[in-house]
Design a protein around this motif. Structure first.
Motif, PDB file in Angstrom:
ATOM      1  N   HIS A 146       0.835  -1.207   0.000  1.00 39.31           N
ATOM      2  CA  HIS A 146       0.000   0.000   0.000  1.00 39.31           C
ATOM      3  C   HIS A 146       0.869   1.255   0.000  1.00 39.31           C
ATOM      4  O   HIS A 146       0.602   2.203  -0.741  1.00 39.31           O
ATOM      5  CB  HIS A 146      -0.936   0.015   1.196  1.00 39.31           C
ATOM      6  CG  HIS A 146      -2.054  -0.972   1.095  1.00 39.31           C
ATOM      7  ND1 HIS A 146      -3.097  -0.829   0.204  1.00 39.31           N
ATOM      8  CD2 HIS A 146      -2.289  -2.119   1.769  1.00 39.31           C
ATOM      9  CE1 HIS A 146      -3.935  -1.842   0.340  1.00 39.31           C
ATOM     10  NE2 HIS A 146      -3.463  -2.640   1.290  1.00 39.31           N
ATOM     11  N   ASN A 190       3.372   4.029  -8.766  1.00 43.15           N
ATOM     12  CA  ASN A 190       2.189   3.583  -8.036  1.00 43.15           C
ATOM     13  C   ASN A 190       1.615   2.286  -8.592  1.00 43.15           C
ATOM     14  O   ASN A 190       0.839   1.614  -7.924  1.00 43.15           O
ATOM     15  CB  ASN A 190       1.123   4.670  -8.025  1.00 43.15           C
ATOM     16  CG  ASN A 190       0.677   5.069  -9.412  1.00 43.15           C
ATOM     17  OD1 ASN A 190       1.437   5.008 -10.375  1.00 43.15           O
ATOM     18  ND2 ASN A 190      -0.559   5.498  -9.521  1.00 43.15           N
ATOM     19  N   ALA A 216      -4.798  -2.586  -3.712  1.00 43.00           N
ATOM     20  CA  ALA A 216      -3.952  -1.420  -4.009  1.00 43.00           C
ATOM     21  C   ALA A 216      -3.877  -1.169  -5.514  1.00 43.00           C
ATOM     22  O   ALA A 216      -4.007  -0.027  -5.975  1.00 43.00           O
ATOM     23  CB  ALA A 216      -2.554  -1.626  -3.428  1.00 43.00           C
ATOM     24  N   TYR A 260     -10.744  -0.192  -0.463  1.00 46.56           N
ATOM     25  CA  TYR A 260     -10.774   1.195  -0.915  1.00 46.56           C
ATOM     26  C   TYR A 260     -12.155   1.561  -1.462  1.00 46.56           C
ATOM     27  O   TYR A 260     -12.834   0.720  -2.043  1.00 46.56           O
ATOM     28  CB  TYR A 260      -9.757   1.416  -2.043  1.00 46.56           C
ATOM     29  CG  TYR A 260      -8.318   1.436  -1.620  1.00 46.56           C
ATOM     30  CD1 TYR A 260      -7.739   2.594  -1.119  1.00 46.56           C
ATOM     31  CD2 TYR A 260      -7.514   0.320  -1.763  1.00 46.56           C
ATOM     32  CE1 TYR A 260      -6.402   2.627  -0.768  1.00 46.56           C
ATOM     33  CE2 TYR A 260      -6.180   0.345  -1.413  1.00 46.56           C
ATOM     34  CZ  TYR A 260      -5.632   1.499  -0.909  1.00 46.56           C
ATOM     35  OH  TYR A 260      -4.312   1.535  -0.564  1.00 46.56           O
ATOM     36  N   ASN A 272      -6.384   9.783  -2.952  1.00 46.60           N
ATOM     37  CA  ASN A 272      -5.325   8.781  -3.066  1.00 46.60           C
ATOM     38  C   ASN A 272      -4.396   8.840  -1.854  1.00 46.60           C
ATOM     39  O   ASN A 272      -4.100   7.811  -1.233  1.00 46.60           O
ATOM     40  CB  ASN A 272      -4.538   9.004  -4.354  1.00 46.60           C
ATOM     41  CG  ASN A 272      -3.502   7.943  -4.603  1.00 46.60           C
ATOM     42  OD1 ASN A 272      -3.462   6.914  -3.945  1.00 46.60           O
ATOM     43  ND2 ASN A 272      -2.642   8.187  -5.562  1.00 46.60           N
ATOM     44  N   GLN A 321      -5.374   2.110  -7.633  1.00 46.49           N
ATOM     45  CA  GLN A 321      -4.497   2.979  -8.427  1.00 46.49           C
ATOM     46  C   GLN A 321      -4.929   3.021  -9.891  1.00 46.49           C
ATOM     47  O   GLN A 321      -4.937   4.088 -10.507  1.00 46.49           O
ATOM     48  CB  GLN A 321      -3.044   2.519  -8.312  1.00 46.49           C
ATOM     49  CG  GLN A 321      -2.463   2.666  -6.924  1.00 46.49           C
ATOM     50  CD  GLN A 321      -2.532   4.081  -6.402  1.00 46.49           C
ATOM     51  OE1 GLN A 321      -2.173   5.021  -7.085  1.00 46.49           O
ATOM     52  NE2 GLN A 321      -2.991   4.232  -5.165  1.00 46.49           N
ATOM     53  N   THR A 363      -4.537   5.875   0.968  1.00 45.19           N
ATOM     54  CA  THR A 363      -3.329   5.052   0.978  1.00 45.19           C
ATOM     55  C   THR A 363      -2.737   5.001   2.382  1.00 45.19           C
ATOM     56  O   THR A 363      -2.310   3.939   2.844  1.00 45.19           O
ATOM     57  CB  THR A 363      -2.305   5.583  -0.036  1.00 45.19           C
ATOM     58  OG1 THR A 363      -2.872   5.513  -1.343  1.00 45.19           O
ATOM     59  CG2 THR A 363      -1.026   4.781   0.004  1.00 45.19           C
ATOM     60  N   THR A 415      -2.541   1.626   4.593  1.00 52.28           N
ATOM     61  CA  THR A 415      -1.253   1.166   5.114  1.00 52.28           C
ATOM     62  C   THR A 415      -1.345   0.892   6.614  1.00 52.28           C
ATOM     63  O   THR A 415      -0.879  -0.149   7.098  1.00 52.28           O
ATOM     64  CB  THR A 415      -0.155   2.210   4.826  1.00 52.28           C
ATOM     65  OG1 THR A 415      -0.102   2.436   3.416  1.00 52.28           O
ATOM     66  CG2 THR A 415       1.188   1.755   5.330  1.00 52.28           C
ATOM     67  N   THR A 458       2.535   2.588  -3.266  1.00 49.47           N
ATOM     68  CA  THR A 458       1.774   3.369  -4.244  1.00 49.47           C
ATOM     69  C   THR A 458       2.106   4.855  -4.147  1.00 49.47           C
ATOM     70  O   THR A 458       1.876   5.600  -5.101  1.00 49.47           O
ATOM     71  CB  THR A 458       0.261   3.166  -4.073  1.00 49.47           C
ATOM     72  OG1 THR A 458      -0.133   3.615  -2.783  1.00 49.47           O
ATOM     73  CG2 THR A 458      -0.117   1.714  -4.261  1.00 49.47           C
TER      74      THR A 458
END
Length: 158
Positions: free
Chosen positions: A17, A30, A55, A150, A131, A59, A135, A139, A20
């Motif tokens: 994660h 990323n 992830a 997400y 983002n 992205q 992220t 994480t 990215t």
């Protein structure tokens, strides 16, 4: 928190994660760095497999949304060409005796151009902020052993 997860699985998933965020230092970082980490460990560790997919899907979705926002401005950009050359200094360039070097803001009517570009820039800024925030959350949650999903993600990799 899942107690069957090893610290190695949680850390590796968190690194995927966090990798990215390399987009700020490496072009397409990323996608490339999480992809390499995920492909190297997806068969042995199911938690890493899940988080790698999450992830990468997030992205790819953000890249798609950003590209669509940019594509929406193209008709407005092309449509503004007629305004630039219509009734402006550019049209009078062949009439050497009437050249006027005093340009007014009305000589370049870009107002139809700047609104869509400004809106697309705002959308891109919001996507970048989403983002960054998600992220960091992913994480942290993954490092705790939580399965994180997400928002606004298209499932490209299942």
């Amino acid at each position: 928190m899942d107690t069957t997860l090893t610290k190695h699985e949680r850390n590796l998933s968190a690194i995927i994660h966090a990798a990215t965020l390399s987009r700020y230092f490496i072009p397409l970082g990323n996608i490339v760095l999480p992809l390499v980490l995920w492909l190297a460990n997806r068969n042995e560790l199911k938690f890493v497999d899940y988080n790698g997919k999450q992830a990468l899907n997030f992205q790819i979705s953000l890249i798609l949304y950003s590209a669509l926002a940019g594509l929406l401005t193209i008709p407005f950009f092309i449509g503004s060409f007629s305004d630039i050359f219509h009734n402006s200094v550019w049209q009078d360039i062949n009439q050497w005796d009437t050249i006027d070097f005093h340009w007014e803001s009305s000589s370049f009517p870009f107002n139809r151009f700047f609104w869509p570009v400004g809106i697309a820039g705002f959308v891109h800024m919001i996507l970048s902020l989403i983002n960054l925030i998600y992220t960091i959350i992913a994480t942290l949650r993954t490092n705790e052993g939580t399965y994180f999903e997400y928002p606004i993600t298209i499932k490209f990799i299942k």
